[in-house]
Design an enzyme around this catalytic site. Sequence first.
Site, PDB file in Angstrom:
ATOM      1  CB  CYS A   2      60.009  66.466  63.370  1.00  0.00           C
ATOM      2  SG  CYS A   2      59.041  64.937  62.548  1.00  0.00           S
ATOM      3  CG  LEU A  51      63.390  61.211  60.202  1.00  0.00           C
ATOM      4  CD1 LEU A  51      64.291  61.072  59.125  1.00  0.00           C
ATOM      5  CD2 LEU A  51      64.146  60.920  61.510  1.00  0.00           C
ATOM      6  CB  VAL A  53      59.017  57.589  61.491  1.00  0.00           C
ATOM      7  CG1 VAL A  53      59.140  56.060  62.257  1.00  0.00           C
ATOM      8  CG2 VAL A  53      60.353  58.237  61.661  1.00  0.00           C
ATOM      9  CG  ASN A  80      60.832  65.937  67.669  1.00  0.00           C
ATOM     10  OD1 ASN A  80      61.079  64.871  66.923  1.00  0.00           O
ATOM     11  ND2 ASN A  80      61.667  66.279  68.582  1.00  0.00           N
ATOM     12  CD  GLU A  82      57.609  58.323  65.693  1.00  0.00           C
ATOM     13  OE1 GLU A  82      56.194  58.014  65.541  1.00  0.00           O
ATOM     14  OE2 GLU A  82      58.231  58.742  64.692  1.00  0.00           O
ATOM     15  CG  ASP A 105      52.501  59.752  65.313  1.00  0.00           C
ATOM     16  OD1 ASP A 105      52.802  59.963  64.401  1.00  0.00           O
ATOM     17  OD2 ASP A 105      53.259  59.790  66.597  1.00  0.00           O
ATOM     18  CB  SER A 380      69.242  53.165  72.508  1.00  0.00           C
ATOM     19  OG  SER A 380      70.039  53.230  73.608  1.00  0.00           O
TER      20      SER A 380
END
Length: 619
Positions: A2, A51, A53, A80, A82, A105, A380
């Site tokens: 976010c 956003l 998730v 913002n 996780e 979360d 990544s």
Amino acid sequence: MCGIVGWVNLTGLGPDARAIAEKMNDEHVRRGPDGSGVWLSRFAVLAHRRLSVIDVKHGEQPMLLPSEPGSDTRFALTYNGELYNYLELKSELTSRGHKFRTSSDTEVLLAAWAEWGVRAVEHFNGIFAFAVWDNREETLWLVRDHLGVKPLHYYHDGNDLIFGSEAKSILAHPDVVTAVDEDGLRQLALPLLKFPGTNPYSGISEVLPGQILEFSRRGVRTIQYWDIKDFIGRPTESENLGDAVERLRSLLDDTVARQTISDVPLCTFLSGGLDSSAVTAIANRLPGRDGVSSFSVDFSDAGDSADSRSAQDRKYAQEAADHIGSRHSNIVLDSSLLAGVDVRDATILARDLPNGFGDLDTSLLLLCKEVRKHATVALSGEAADEILGGYRWFHEPGAVRADTFPWIADTPAHGYLHQRVLSTIDPELARSLRLDEYLRDEYSTAIGGLSFDRGLSKGERRHREIIYLATSYFLPMLLDRTDRLSMANGLEVRVPFCDHRIVEHLVTLSQHIHNAGGREKGVLRDAVKDLLPVGVLERKKSPYPTTPDPDYSRQLEEQFASVVADPPDGLSDIFAPHVLSPGKVTDLARSHGLVSNFEGEVVLNFASWFRQYSPKLAI
């Protein structure tokens, strides 16, 4: 993932506070396209762009505690990131009497803060940047994750503290001026370093990785809850390669499993290198993840250039995907699109600054745009090179011995990129900024803050010094780049090698273990040798690819000529007169090396920045 913003004034916010917060929040619409919210009290306003998730239907922010209608709010949170261990934390907090109304979360993080206060961070495994306002104590806390994967900026001026995920949101506040002072100019002239806690815009700072910033009527204070320096100097953890390999594999398995938790489509970036292939292979073995989607970047003209980096990546990525069993897509980018002025402008806007790496940045922006059509979350392999010594400048003798940051030393270890940038800067500006002195002071400060166990050899100490420099001054630059260019497309990128447990394990291993078998990152190769084909497992480090298309250079030459003919205000204050000379157009727009066209790209980036931001420079 976010975008978060907020503003606290301890004398009371004015009548325009909500409108100002909404304006700031709108700067993050690309970070959070799925929703927005604003919460306002007498002294604080928090805002959020979401956003979705985890728990897509719920988890709206800012989130309040208590949440019951009619109850007085104690805590307000905008967050913002996780928490990868939120399910374990939720179970523990439930046993302590907390009740939950969502599956997010976010609610777990807020309950943890209510339960443990600032010590809640000791329980967190994840990537995060969040703000908690305590309405009763009239105190704001800003908190950033261990390695600083998620950005968090702030502006403090007396009674005001203004914060945001990106500088652009703070610059949208009417009391903040878009200006760059002398220190900011130094940072712009040294784009291969990200100095901890700083930002080129005047008055704007960053919460450090692993730090909590507290703002109250007592002023501002910081708490460093995690610092890689606390591990760098410790005695060698183990000289037993088997134990080190087993521990690393166990941590990787657990970390990737945690980071694949998502309620939306998830994929991996797969370049065909060791790091991204390892992450993809582990993700693909997880229950329910068989046939994980993977993506690589390629260029439309690279087919005839068998020796180009992009062609090599294509070969190894497909070899890795075939062996692993991932559902692989090779994203081919057209060079005309890559060279577009609008794409460069979008890249500079995403990063807020002209610092960058030319088509390495624009191609990443376009790659993320394409990947976002298929997934919302990507894993990544970034950060493995910094914590395991994967770069050439960890091993090239001149770079290792240099009394400066190794990747900017006057050696071929990093393609002389630092020297190439400095060659474009106006000599009078460079002298007035005392760039050499500034670099020496920064390097001395960085090294001077380290202490080592007496049992470590001189060579071992230097190896760990370079790891510290890489993770504190080089990796933040790459993490910021990845966050900005992915989140500009509403794509969340997770970085398993930045799990603080993995970092703590690896930085206390000896250089001999890191280079097991006589190869850089040997301990990682051994840890995943059962997962990857031999070609990928033994592949040498390959930089992020750059387009080999000569037409791309020709288009840059045309753009460069246009900029030289009509430069935006400020450009001639930065660059040497000979750089902005029509006679230098071809040389600068078509120079080659580690990053092709680099000098020309730097000038074009600054031109875009001046056009879009019109900054006031302290010149």
